[in-house]
Structures are given as C-alpha cells and as structure tokens.
Write a protein that holds these residues in place. Structure first.
Motif, PDB file in Angstrom:
ATOM      1  N   TRP A 183       7.880   3.548  -5.641  1.00 19.29           N
ATOM      2  CA  TRP A 183       8.875   4.437  -6.247  1.00 19.29           C
ATOM      3  C   TRP A 183       9.966   4.783  -5.234  1.00 19.29           C
ATOM      4  O   TRP A 183      11.155   4.732  -5.553  1.00 19.29           O
ATOM      5  CB  TRP A 183       8.192   5.691  -6.762  1.00 19.29           C
ATOM      6  CG  TRP A 183       9.094   6.670  -7.453  1.00 19.29           C
ATOM      7  CD1 TRP A 183       9.445   6.688  -8.766  1.00 19.29           C
ATOM      8  CD2 TRP A 183       9.757   7.807  -6.857  1.00 19.29           C
ATOM      9  NE1 TRP A 183      10.288   7.747  -9.040  1.00 19.29           N
ATOM     10  CE2 TRP A 183      10.492   8.448  -7.876  1.00 19.29           C
ATOM     11  CE3 TRP A 183       9.791   8.319  -5.560  1.00 19.29           C
ATOM     12  CZ2 TRP A 183      11.252   9.593  -7.630  1.00 19.29           C
ATOM     13  CZ3 TRP A 183      10.557   9.449  -5.320  1.00 19.29           C
ATOM     14  CH2 TRP A 183      11.275  10.076  -6.354  1.00 19.29           C
ATOM     15  N   VAL A 184       9.563   5.121  -4.020  1.00 17.98           N
ATOM     16  CA  VAL A 184      10.529   5.487  -2.980  1.00 17.98           C
ATOM     17  C   VAL A 184      11.408   4.286  -2.636  1.00 17.98           C
ATOM     18  O   VAL A 184      12.632   4.419  -2.494  1.00 17.98           O
ATOM     19  CB  VAL A 184       9.816   6.005  -1.729  1.00 17.98           C
ATOM     20  CG1 VAL A 184      10.797   6.144  -0.570  1.00 17.98           C
ATOM     21  CG2 VAL A 184       9.139   7.344  -2.013  1.00 17.98           C
ATOM     22  N   LEU A 185      10.816   3.130  -2.491  1.00 18.29           N
ATOM     23  CA  LEU A 185      11.581   1.924  -2.120  1.00 18.29           C
ATOM     24  C   LEU A 185      12.600   1.554  -3.162  1.00 18.29           C
ATOM     25  O   LEU A 185      13.598   0.886  -2.866  1.00 18.29           O
ATOM     26  CB  LEU A 185      10.618   0.757  -1.861  1.00 18.29           C
ATOM     27  CG  LEU A 185       9.686   0.894  -0.657  1.00 18.29           C
ATOM     28  CD1 LEU A 185       8.749  -0.299  -0.568  1.00 18.29           C
ATOM     29  CD2 LEU A 185      10.494   1.047   0.641  1.00 18.29           C
ATOM     30  N   ASN A 186      12.377   1.986  -4.402  1.00 14.55           N
ATOM     31  CA  ASN A 186      13.301   1.664  -5.484  1.00 14.55           C
ATOM     32  C   ASN A 186      14.371   2.725  -5.684  1.00 14.55           C
ATOM     33  O   ASN A 186      15.190   2.623  -6.608  1.00 14.55           O
ATOM     34  CB  ASN A 186      12.538   1.475  -6.786  1.00 14.55           C
ATOM     35  CG  ASN A 186      11.725   0.192  -6.803  1.00 14.55           C
ATOM     36  OD1 ASN A 186      12.116  -0.794  -6.174  1.00 14.55           O
ATOM     37  ND2 ASN A 186      10.604   0.209  -7.505  1.00 14.55           N
ATOM     38  N   ARG A 187      14.396   3.747  -4.837  1.00  9.34           N
ATOM     39  CA  ARG A 187      15.434   4.779  -4.970  1.00  9.34           C
ATOM     40  C   ARG A 187      16.770   4.221  -4.522  1.00  9.34           C
ATOM     41  O   ARG A 187      16.837   3.409  -3.605  1.00  9.34           O
ATOM     42  CB  ARG A 187      15.085   6.013  -4.115  1.00  9.34           C
ATOM     43  CG  ARG A 187      13.871   6.805  -4.580  1.00  9.34           C
ATOM     44  CD  ARG A 187      13.971   7.297  -5.998  1.00  9.34           C
ATOM     45  NE  ARG A 187      13.265   6.389  -6.906  1.00  9.34           N
ATOM     46  CZ  ARG A 187      13.424   6.367  -8.228  1.00  9.34           C
ATOM     47  NH1 ARG A 187      14.286   7.173  -8.791  1.00  9.34           N
ATOM     48  NH2 ARG A 187      12.745   5.559  -8.987  1.00  9.34           N
ATOM     49  N   PRO A 230       0.961  14.514   9.873  1.00  9.04           N
ATOM     50  CA  PRO A 230       1.328  13.137   9.535  1.00  9.04           C
ATOM     51  C   PRO A 230       2.239  12.551  10.592  1.00  9.04           C
ATOM     52  O   PRO A 230       2.769  13.257  11.454  1.00  9.04           O
ATOM     53  CB  PRO A 230       2.068  13.307   8.204  1.00  9.04           C
ATOM     54  CG  PRO A 230       2.690  14.663   8.311  1.00  9.04           C
ATOM     55  CD  PRO A 230       1.716  15.507   9.098  1.00  9.04           C
ATOM     56  N   VAL A 231       2.437  11.242  10.527  1.00  6.31           N
ATOM     57  CA  VAL A 231       3.430  10.610  11.393  1.00  6.31           C
ATOM     58  C   VAL A 231       4.817  10.959  10.871  1.00  6.31           C
ATOM     59  O   VAL A 231       4.989  11.390   9.726  1.00  6.31           O
ATOM     60  CB  VAL A 231       3.235   9.078  11.436  1.00  6.31           C
ATOM     61  CG1 VAL A 231       1.876   8.717  11.992  1.00  6.31           C
ATOM     62  CG2 VAL A 231       3.415   8.477  10.036  1.00  6.31           C
ATOM     63  N   GLY A 232       5.810  10.773  11.710  1.00  3.33           N
ATOM     64  CA  GLY A 232       7.164  11.115  11.312  1.00  3.33           C
ATOM     65  C   GLY A 232       7.495  12.566  11.594  1.00  3.33           C
ATOM     66  O   GLY A 232       6.754  13.276  12.269  1.00  3.33           O
ATOM     67  N   MET A 242      17.062  10.320   3.710  1.00  4.40           N
ATOM     68  CA  MET A 242      15.819  10.996   4.068  1.00  4.40           C
ATOM     69  C   MET A 242      14.975  11.249   2.823  1.00  4.40           C
ATOM     70  O   MET A 242      15.506  11.584   1.762  1.00  4.40           O
ATOM     71  CB  MET A 242      16.118  12.351   4.738  1.00  4.40           C
ATOM     72  CG  MET A 242      14.860  13.165   5.061  1.00  4.40           C
ATOM     73  SD  MET A 242      15.184  14.924   5.202  1.00  4.40           S
ATOM     74  CE  MET A 242      16.290  14.932   6.591  1.00  4.40           C
ATOM     75  N   ILE A 243      13.661  11.093   2.987  1.00  9.28           N
ATOM     76  CA  ILE A 243      12.709  11.412   1.934  1.00  9.28           C
ATOM     77  C   ILE A 243      11.934  12.652   2.354  1.00  9.28           C
ATOM     78  O   ILE A 243      11.419  12.719   3.477  1.00  9.28           O
ATOM     79  CB  ILE A 243      11.736  10.243   1.687  1.00  9.28           C
ATOM     80  CG1 ILE A 243      12.500   8.958   1.359  1.00  9.28           C
ATOM     81  CG2 ILE A 243      10.751  10.597   0.572  1.00  9.28           C
ATOM     82  CD1 ILE A 243      13.335   9.032   0.097  1.00  9.28           C
ATOM     83  N   SER A 249       7.926   1.372   6.925  1.00 11.74           N
ATOM     84  CA  SER A 249       9.007   0.677   6.210  1.00 11.74           C
ATOM     85  C   SER A 249      10.385   1.109   6.701  1.00 11.74           C
ATOM     86  O   SER A 249      11.394   0.833   6.036  1.00 11.74           O
ATOM     87  CB  SER A 249       8.886   0.955   4.702  1.00 11.74           C
ATOM     88  OG  SER A 249       7.661   0.449   4.192  1.00 11.74           O
ATOM     89  N   ASP A 250      10.411   1.791   7.867  1.00 18.26           N
ATOM     90  CA  ASP A 250      11.668   2.221   8.491  1.00 18.26           C
ATOM     91  C   ASP A 250      12.459   3.189   7.613  1.00 18.26           C
ATOM     92  O   ASP A 250      13.695   3.169   7.573  1.00 18.26           O
ATOM     93  CB  ASP A 250      12.548   1.013   8.841  1.00 18.26           C
ATOM     94  CG  ASP A 250      11.929   0.161   9.935  1.00 18.26           C
ATOM     95  OD1 ASP A 250      11.265   0.730  10.825  1.00 18.26           O
ATOM     96  OD2 ASP A 250      12.096  -1.071   9.883  1.00 18.26           O
ATOM     97  N   ILE A 251      11.742   4.028   6.895  1.00 19.74           N
ATOM     98  CA  ILE A 251      12.361   5.065   6.079  1.00 19.74           C
ATOM     99  C   ILE A 251      12.170   6.410   6.773  1.00 19.74           C
ATOM    100  O   ILE A 251      11.064   6.742   7.205  1.00 19.74           O
ATOM    101  CB  ILE A 251      11.740   5.107   4.668  1.00 19.74           C
ATOM    102  CG1 ILE A 251      12.052   3.796   3.935  1.00 19.74           C
ATOM    103  CG2 ILE A 251      12.248   6.302   3.876  1.00 19.74           C
ATOM    104  CD1 ILE A 251      11.388   3.687   2.585  1.00 19.74           C
TER     105      ILE A 251
END
Length: 239
Positions: A235-239, A39-41, A1-2, A21-23
């Motif tokens: 940045w998030v995708l590279n976590r 926001p969405v989510g 989770m972010i 991005s399915d996160i």
C-alpha cells in the motif's frame, strides 16, 4: 515521509521493511511504556495534541501517508488519525492484526468492555489471571471478594484490587510457563488483542479447560485496512 503510528510488533516490522525500501519513516510512540522496543528509522515519542495537532504535524512535515499500526485497543489515537487524515487529505491505512478465534475445546465468554468483564467475573471464578493491561485495572478494583494474579509490563498505579499478586513481564510467553500460572487460578481475563506474541495463555487455558473472558475490540473509524505487514508495505509503495 511516511508516518507510522506504532507501538506494536507489526509497526516495528513495517518500519523495518520500509527503511529497507529506502523510504523515510517516522514511527510515533505514545510513550506509555517505560522501555519500549524501538523500531528502526526515526522515532518520536508522545502525543500530537489531538486531531488538530496531528493535522498540523502532517502538514508541517509533508507526510505523504499515515499507517495506523497501533494496538487494537488504542481507540483514541485511531479516531484522531482518521480525523486528521480526513482534514488534511492524507491517505490513511489501518494495519490491524486479526482477532483471536475460538477453537472447538475453548471455553470463551465475551465482554463488551472492561466494566462488563468485571460484572461477569464473579460468576466465572474467585481466582483470576488478569492480563488486560495496567490502565484498565481500576475497572476491577471494587471486586474485594476475588483474588487477582495481575500481569503488566510496567508497574500499575492505584486503584488496584485489594487482593492481588503482581507480575511484571513482557511477552512473548511460553505455553508451559502460562500453564503454571493458570494452574493457580479459575479464569483468565484478557483483551482480544490477536497475534501470536501473547496467545500462549489461550493455548494453556484450552489445555487446562479453564474459562477465558475476552474483551471485545472497540469500534474503529472505517478506513482502508490491511491485515498483514506485506499488504501495508505494498500500500505504501503504491502511494
């Protein structure tokens, strides 16, 4: 989770991009606006109980990373996020839109904070367009010799300046409408929020040759920073 600490347009755009991005994203809103743009989510509203409460929430929810995309002047949550992230070892990114930069024809004056702006105001004009947010209005409440055109999203609570007119409105704003408001005053007071959503007033002030009193951004904890949503997504995708 972010976890996205939100409340800004950039935060909403980030949440949307991450969901695409399915996160899994949880956007946290402070709850200070009566009808916020959601926001969405997933969304949570309200505080965490200081840095200790936020640290506990990060652990309990197995948060992989935090993006602080709050307003440039939301300094308390920024400090709490930095402490909680350091305490839990959670990666933290600050998503911060660039501040405004004056052009050749701008007449800008800078104040360190709202109290400093209140001290400077009497030298700049007697009629003021005040767009610095409802929570900072008490800083100007003692200026009985000035008249204020106050714009807020939600109704403010006292104390307020004795002589004022209140406008409740939410951006984005158009230059033509801002020009009409600025025609009624001598000076504009605003925070250096940055971004395009509320910059029309600066364009109108430039066209009318009206002075602008800008409040500098408060200092934030030093952390990794992104200036755009795209950079934050990467940045998030590279976590």
């Amino acid at each position: 989770m972010i976890l996205v600490l939100g409340g800004t347009g950039e935060a909403r755009s980030l949440a949307e991009a991450l969901v695409r991005s399915d996160i899994r994203v949880v956007s946290s809103l402070a709850g200070r606006v009566a009808r916020p743009r959601l926001p969405v989510g997933e969304v949570r509203v309200g505080g965490f109980g200081g840095p200790e409460g936020l640290a506990a929430w990060l652990r309990e929810n197995d948060v992989k990373a935090v993006v602080d995309a709050t307003h440039p002047f939301a300094e308390r949550i920024g400090a709490n996020a930095a402490k909680a992230a350091a305490h839990t070892g959670t990666p933290l990114l600050r998503l911060a839109r660039p501040g405004w930069e004056p052009g050749e024809d701008d007449i800008w004056h800078w104040a360190d904070d709202l109290e400093d702006a209140a001290k400077m105001l009497p030298e700049l004009g007697e009629r003021v367009f005040l767009t610095s947010g409802r929570q900072g209005l008490p800083a100007f409440a003692h200026l009985d010799d000035l008249w204020f055109l106050i714009r807020c999203v939600d109704p403010p609570e006292p104390p307020l300046p004795r002589h004022h007119e209140l406008i409740l409105a939410r951006g984005p704003y158009e230059v033509a409408a801002e020009r009409e408001l600025l025609d009624r005053v001598d000076v504009l007071v605003t925070k250096d929020s940055g971004g395009a959503q509320t910059s029309a007033k600066l364009t109108a002030a430039r066209e009318l040759r009206k002075p602008v009193l800008l409040v500098r951004r408060p200092p934030r904890p030093e952390t990794e920073t992104a200036g755009t949503v795209a950079e934050a997504v990467e940045w998030v995708l590279n976590r």
